[in-house]
Design a protein around this motif. Structure first.
Motif, mmCIF file in Angstrom:
data_model
loop_
_atom_site.group_PDB
_atom_site.id
_atom_site.type_symbol
_atom_site.label_atom_id
_atom_site.label_comp_id
_atom_site.label_asym_id
_atom_site.label_seq_id
_atom_site.Cartn_x
_atom_site.Cartn_y
_atom_site.Cartn_z
ATOM 1 N N ILE A 260 -0.973 1.066 -32.744
ATOM 2 C CA ILE A 260 -1.154 2.313 -33.500
ATOM 3 C C ILE A 260 -2.630 2.580 -33.767
ATOM 4 N N SER A 261 -3.409 1.498 -33.805
ATOM 5 C CA SER A 261 -4.849 1.679 -34.075
ATOM 6 C C SER A 261 -5.537 2.499 -32.991
ATOM 7 N N PHE A 262 -4.960 2.629 -31.810
ATOM 8 C CA PHE A 262 -5.564 3.421 -30.738
ATOM 9 C C PHE A 262 -5.628 4.901 -31.102
ATOM 10 N N TRP A 263 -4.765 5.341 -32.006
ATOM 11 C CA TRP A 263 -4.729 6.757 -32.394
ATOM 12 C C TRP A 263 -5.607 7.055 -33.614
ATOM 13 N N LEU A 264 -6.254 6.039 -34.134
ATOM 14 C CA LEU A 264 -7.159 6.245 -35.268
ATOM 15 C C LEU A 264 -8.595 6.410 -34.780
ATOM 16 N N LYS A 265 -9.404 7.178 -35.518
ATOM 17 C CA LYS A 265 -10.800 7.395 -35.119
ATOM 18 C C LYS A 265 -11.576 6.078 -35.199
ATOM 19 N N PRO A 266 -12.439 5.820 -34.224
ATOM 20 C CA PRO A 266 -13.150 4.537 -34.181
ATOM 21 C C PRO A 266 -14.098 4.315 -35.348
ATOM 22 N N ASN A 267 -14.566 5.393 -35.993
ATOM 23 C CA ASN A 267 -15.486 5.223 -37.106
ATOM 24 C C ASN A 267 -14.780 5.063 -38.453
ATOM 25 N N LYS A 268 -13.439 4.996 -38.426
ATOM 26 C CA LYS A 268 -12.663 4.831 -39.644
ATOM 27 C C LYS A 268 -12.456 3.342 -39.935
ATOM 28 N N SER A 269 -12.688 2.920 -41.155
ATOM 29 C CA SER A 269 -12.490 1.511 -41.530
ATOM 30 C C SER A 269 -11.010 1.134 -41.550
ATOM 31 N N THR A 270 -10.145 2.140 -41.645
ATOM 32 C CA THR A 270 -8.707 1.867 -41.650
ATOM 33 C C THR A 270 -8.274 1.170 -40.373
ATOM 34 N N ARG A 271 -8.952 1.460 -39.282
ATOM 35 C CA ARG A 271 -8.564 0.907 -37.987
ATOM 36 C C ARG A 271 -8.753 -0.615 -37.949
ATOM 37 N N ILE A 272 -9.902 -1.080 -38.367
ATOM 38 C CA ILE A 272 -10.158 -2.522 -38.347
ATOM 39 C C ILE A 272 -9.308 -3.246 -39.390
ATOM 40 N N LYS A 273 -9.054 -2.601 -40.508
ATOM 41 C CA LYS A 273 -8.187 -3.210 -41.534
ATOM 42 C C LYS A 273 -6.767 -3.414 -40.994
ATOM 43 N N LEU A 274 -6.281 -2.393 -40.300
ATOM 44 C CA LEU A 274 -4.931 -2.490 -39.737
ATOM 45 C C LEU A 274 -4.841 -3.636 -38.735
ATOM 46 N N LEU A 275 -5.859 -3.784 -37.899
ATOM 47 C CA LEU A 275 -5.848 -4.847 -36.893
ATOM 48 C C LEU A 275 -5.928 -6.226 -37.534
ATOM 49 N N VAL A 276 -6.755 -6.368 -38.568
ATOM 50 C CA VAL A 276 -6.907 -7.662 -39.237
ATOM 51 C C VAL A 276 -5.597 -8.073 -39.912
ATOM 52 N N VAL A 277 -4.983 -7.155 -40.626
ATOM 53 C CA VAL A 277 -3.707 -7.454 -41.294
ATOM 54 C C VAL A 277 -2.628 -7.811 -40.273
ATOM 55 N N THR A 278 -2.578 -7.048 -39.174
ATOM 56 C CA THR A 278 -1.586 -7.334 -38.131
ATOM 57 C C THR A 278 -1.786 -8.717 -37.538
#
Length: 360
Positions: A260-278
């Motif tokens: 799902i992180s592929f659909w988030l903007k790369p400059n958003k911190s939400t993307r890296i948070k989602l990957l770390v939690v996963t």
């Protein structure tokens, strides 16, 4: 009239009772004669039928009844079963007169009074003869010298397993019976022609399903001679539905969440948070699976391949995030240089929009 009927009934009952008592007395006399130590030696094995003019080995016909299976342990490569096995052979020394068919067979409580095969389970780790009030042993001697020996046992048996397809594997567990001291010149085992192997219909296992079973022979040669051996093979299939719910579905969902992180903007911190939690949840789930029910083998199983693939996909999502973030930093939109006075006047220069202009 009633009196006569009562007297007749008592007379018949008395005669029948005397007949039964006399029959039991005859059985005792026959047993005393057969088991006379001066005539019968239980240490000597009986002889078999003649083969080419010479006495052949005694043939022990066997059938097996599987009563229950307590467990099949993948970690220890063993299974525990309760069985009843029966041997039948002929001992000409035990022939007797059946009194015109009145004596069908003689029963013994002590099997050591006659010769019995020295059967042992070659793949057994431990075992015991079961008993309730008395040992569960049956010995019958028939008029023609046939002997039926039956005993109920509980055995822990070795079961080498191939777990490359675990938990979608099928296993074959065997029960091997052989003679410990008698070579094939003295004793030969054979499966009974009718119903050599029986299994209870109430067999219920928590993790496996008994798909099939069959009989075979496993006669072996050693430095001390050739020994007769028979084998019963039981084919089990592992029930994999619970593993799909507990292992494969959660890890597949976590891997999908990483995508799902592929659909988030790369400059958003939400993307890296989602990957770390996963990644943390996936790693903890892998530790839980390996720590609770993973078999101790030196090779990869189907489960290991699946979990490794999920982990690689999540790590690939991290790599993709790093590449996209780096490219986003390095690559910027083209800027159109204009004169500061023109910018202040709000003019378009070289077809550039006002918002895209940058002062030199």
């Amino acid at each position: 009239m009633l009196r006569l009927l009562i007297i007749a009934f008592l007379t018949i009952t008395s005669v029948f009772g005397q007949t039964r008592l006399q029959l039991k007395d005859n059985e005792k006399q026959i047993l005393d004669q057969l088991l006379d130590k001066n005539k019968y030696d239980s240490r000597i094995s009986p002889v078999g039928p003649e083969v080419n003019g010479t006495q052949g080995p005694v043939v022990v016909n066997t059938n097996l009844y599987l009563r229950s299976i307590e467990y099949i342990c993948t970690k220890r490569n063993e299974w525990k079963a309760q069985i009843t096995f029966r041997h039948q052979w002929n001992d000409q020394r035990l022939k007797y007169d059946d009194k015109s068919g009145k004596i069908k067979y003689l029963s013994l409580e002590d099997k050591d009074q006659i010769w019995t095969p020295d059967t042992f389970f070659s793949n057994s780790r431990s075992g015991e003869a079961l008993k309730d009030l008395k040992p569960n042993v049956l010995v019958r001697i028939y008029p023609n010298g046939n002997v039926l020996f039956s005993i109920r046992l509980s055995e822990v048996l070795s079961c080498p397993m191939d777990l490359k397809h675990y938990p979608f594997d099928t296993q074959t567990c065997s029960l091997q019976m052989a003679s410990y001291g008698f070579t094939t010149e003295d004793l030969v085992y054979a499966w009974k022609e009718e119903l050599p192997l029986q299994v209870t219909k109430r067999l219920n296992l928590p993790e496996f399903v008994l798909e099939d079973y069959n009989t075979d022979y496993c006669t072996s040669k050693t430095t001390t001679g050739e020994y007769s051996c028979i084998r019963a093979d039981f084919h089990f299939r592992r029930e994999s539905s619970k593993y799909g719910c507990q292992w494969f579905l959660p890890t597949a969902i976590l891997t999908f969440i990483a995508f799902i992180s592929f659909w988030l903007k790369p400059n958003k911190s939400t993307r890296i948070k989602l990957l770390v939690v996963t990644l943390i949840f996936l790693y903890l789930h892998i530790l839980y699976i390996n720590g609770k029910s993973s078999p101790a083998v030196s090779y990869h199983t189907a489960k290991d391949c699946w979990l490794s693939t999920c982990l690689v996909f999540v790590l690939a999502a991290f790599l993709e995030y790093g590449v996209v973030h780096l490219v986003h930093k390095l690559v910027k939109p083209n800027k159109c240089p204009i004169d500061s006075s023109d910018c202040q006047n709000g003019k378009n220069v070289n077809n550039c929009e006002e918002g895209d202009a940058v002062a030199l």
